[in-house]
Scaffold this active site. Structure first.
Site, PDB file in Angstrom:
ATOM      1  N   GLY A  11       0.839  -1.209   0.000  1.00 36.18           N
ATOM      2  CA  GLY A  11       0.000   0.000   0.000  1.00 36.18           C
ATOM      3  C   GLY A  11       0.867   1.248   0.000  1.00 36.18           C
ATOM      4  O   GLY A  11       1.868   1.311   0.705  1.00 36.18           O
ATOM      5  N   SER A  73       2.501  -7.904  -5.358  1.00 34.64           N
ATOM      6  CA  SER A  73       2.791  -8.892  -6.401  1.00 34.64           C
ATOM      7  C   SER A  73       2.555 -10.333  -5.944  1.00 34.64           C
ATOM      8  O   SER A  73       3.146 -10.793  -4.970  1.00 34.64           O
ATOM      9  CB  SER A  73       4.250  -8.747  -6.851  1.00 34.64           C
ATOM     10  OG  SER A  73       4.577  -9.758  -7.765  1.00 34.64           O
ATOM     11  N   ASP A 128       0.015   1.991   8.332  1.00 35.25           N
ATOM     12  CA  ASP A 128      -0.480   1.174   9.448  1.00 35.25           C
ATOM     13  C   ASP A 128       0.354   1.267  10.725  1.00 35.25           C
ATOM     14  O   ASP A 128      -0.121   0.888  11.794  1.00 35.25           O
ATOM     15  CB  ASP A 128      -0.562  -0.298   9.030  1.00 35.25           C
ATOM     16  CG  ASP A 128      -1.633  -0.538   7.979  1.00 35.25           C
ATOM     17  OD1 ASP A 128      -2.512   0.319   7.816  1.00 35.25           O
ATOM     18  OD2 ASP A 128      -1.584  -1.585   7.312  1.00 35.25           O
ATOM     19  N   ALA A 187     -13.022   9.956  21.023  1.00 38.15           N
ATOM     20  CA  ALA A 187     -14.075   8.976  20.713  1.00 38.15           C
ATOM     21  C   ALA A 187     -14.604   8.323  21.988  1.00 38.15           C
ATOM     22  O   ALA A 187     -13.882   8.188  22.978  1.00 38.15           O
ATOM     23  CB  ALA A 187     -13.515   7.912  19.776  1.00 38.15           C
ATOM     24  N   GLN A 253      -7.396   8.067   3.459  1.00 39.55           N
ATOM     25  CA  GLN A 253      -6.344   7.980   4.490  1.00 39.55           C
ATOM     26  C   GLN A 253      -4.966   7.709   3.909  1.00 39.55           C
ATOM     27  O   GLN A 253      -3.952   7.872   4.565  1.00 39.55           O
ATOM     28  CB  GLN A 253      -6.679   6.857   5.485  1.00 39.55           C
ATOM     29  CG  GLN A 253      -7.951   7.110   6.240  1.00 39.55           C
ATOM     30  CD  GLN A 253      -8.493   5.848   6.895  1.00 39.55           C
ATOM     31  OE1 GLN A 253      -8.142   5.513   8.001  1.00 39.55           O
ATOM     32  NE2 GLN A 253      -9.366   5.136   6.186  1.00 39.55           N
TER      33      GLN A 253
HETATM   34  O1  F6P Z   1      -1.495  -1.571   4.550  1.00 38.64           O
HETATM   35  C1  F6P Z   1      -2.076  -0.351   4.279  1.00 38.64           C
HETATM   36  C2  F6P Z   1      -3.558  -0.479   4.070  1.00 38.64           C
HETATM   37  O2  F6P Z   1      -4.080   0.791   3.767  1.00 38.64           O
HETATM   38  C3  F6P Z   1      -4.341  -1.117   5.211  1.00 38.64           C
HETATM   39  O3  F6P Z   1      -4.610  -0.241   6.270  1.00 38.64           O
HETATM   40  C4  F6P Z   1      -5.566  -1.590   4.501  1.00 38.64           C
HETATM   41  O4  F6P Z   1      -6.154  -2.650   5.188  1.00 38.64           O
HETATM   42  C5  F6P Z   1      -5.035  -2.030   3.165  1.00 38.64           C
HETATM   43  O5  F6P Z   1      -3.817  -1.323   2.974  1.00 38.64           O
HETATM   44  C6  F6P Z   1      -5.941  -1.807   2.002  1.00 38.64           C
HETATM   45  O6  F6P Z   1      -5.326  -2.264   0.855  1.00 38.64           O
HETATM   46  P1  F6P Z   1      -5.828  -1.990  -0.636  1.00 38.64           P
HETATM   47  O7  F6P Z   1      -5.634  -0.539  -0.937  1.00 38.64           O
HETATM   48  O8  F6P Z   1      -4.976  -2.864  -1.484  1.00 38.64           O
HETATM   49  O9  F6P Z   1      -7.272  -2.346  -0.653  1.00 38.64           O
END
Ligand code: F6P
Length: 321
Positions: A11, A73, A128, A187, A253
């Protein structure tokens, strides 16, 4: 070392570009050539290489995403895929790698280094913040600030309507974003993958909370209750009198201009990744703990046991009451 290949994988995260910039400029300073490998391990397998010069990385420190693109990949998980990748790197004369990414990236780098011996140093790039060996990963600070801006806006409207909002934040396996932003937005409750879901406790929290006012529950995507929609359904059954809404923040995010903190960290980690390779380090992730640069073997970095401070949840309960 004559030629470093740099890539981003998994990501994307704000700060990746700043890190690429630092890698390129540090390597060139040391008279080492740099090649950008596009789309992470996918591009390594398919031979997608671009030479990078000082000017190639001008004007990117402030940009979110990654100019090198990224991918997750599947082929690199197979011995055949890794063999192809090795052949491509060999043909290019790439004799060292800087890998910018998270868990999957470093898992791949470990196997590849064992099989083919090309030294690799990693920089932690993931929103993360779920890697050991660094207090913070690149992108986390930007992401949590994006989240709190969004949740503050949600609270405005929630307050006007006396609504209960379930806000889902990213983190398939990690509640770091949820915990930080839950605290940062005040929260009423935070649901995390690391903590067993306790529906009764949540009911209790909602019952005891201030009756006629907005409530925000932050739910991590990977929460065992099944995400914000699933929890909201259960709560609606129990408290039909609450005006309940769900907001999934999603990929907002992951984008956006990196915070100053992320730009600084990215610059430092990229710089030290190259200097570590020159000093003969390999199979390690460069991170920063207590203001010191540290090197952690990939296998250790991908274990994330120590980082979740569950004790903080107790505090959340007290502060939200
Ligand atoms: O690892 C980063 C992240 O944004 C996670 O928080 C999330 O679960 C995941 O990637 C989402 O991945 P993708 O963009 O491949 O759906």
């Amino acid at each position: 070392i004559k030629k470093i290949g740099v890539f981003t994988s998994g990501g994307d995260a704000p700060g990746m570009n700043a890190c690429v910039r630092a890698v390129v400029r540090t390597a060139i300073y040391h008279n080492i050539e740099v090649v950008g490998i596009m789309r992470g391990y996918e591009g390594m397998i398919n031979g997608e290489f671009v030479p990078l010069e000082t000017q190639s990385v001008a004007n990117i420190i402030q940009r979110g995403g990654t100019i090198l693109k990224t991918a997750r990949s599947k082929d690199f998980m197979t011995p055949e895929g890794r063999k192809k990748a090795y052949e491509q790197l060999k043909a290019q004369g790439i004799d060292a790698l800087v890998a910018i990414g998270g868990n999957g990236t470093f898992t791949g780098a470990t196997v590849f280094e064992k099989e083919y011996g090309i030294p690799a140093v990693g920089a932690p790039g993931t929103i993360d913040n779920d890697l050991s060996g660094t207090d913070f990963t690149l992108g986390y600070d930007t992401a949590i600030n994006t989240v709190i801006k969004a949740v503050d806006a949600i609270r405005d409207t929630a307050e006007s309507h006396d609504r209960l909002f379930f806000v889902e934040v990213m983190g398939r396996d990690s509640g770091q974003i949820a915990l930080a932003t839950g605290i940062g937005t005040g929260a009423e409750a935070i649901l995390l993958p690391e903590v067993k879901f306790d529906l009764e406790r949540l009911y209790d929290r909602l019952e005891k909370g201030r009756r006629k006012s907005a409530k925000i529950i932050i739910v991590a995507e990977g929460d065992e209750a099944g995400g914000a929609f699933a929890v909201a359904e259960k709560v609606k059954e129990k408290f039909p009198q609450f005006d309940t809404k769900v907001s999934v923040l999603g990929h907002i995010q992951r984008g956006g201009s990196p915070s100053c903190f992320d730009r600084m960290l990215a610059s430092e980690l990229g710089f030290h990744a190259v200097e570590a390779l020159i000093a003969g380090q390999k199979g390690v992730m460069v991170g920063k703990i207590d203001k010191k640069i540290v090197y952690t073997p990939f296998a250790e970095a991908i274990k994330d046991e120590a980082k979740m401070d569950v004790e903080m949840l107790r505090m959340v309960g007290i502060l939200a009451s």
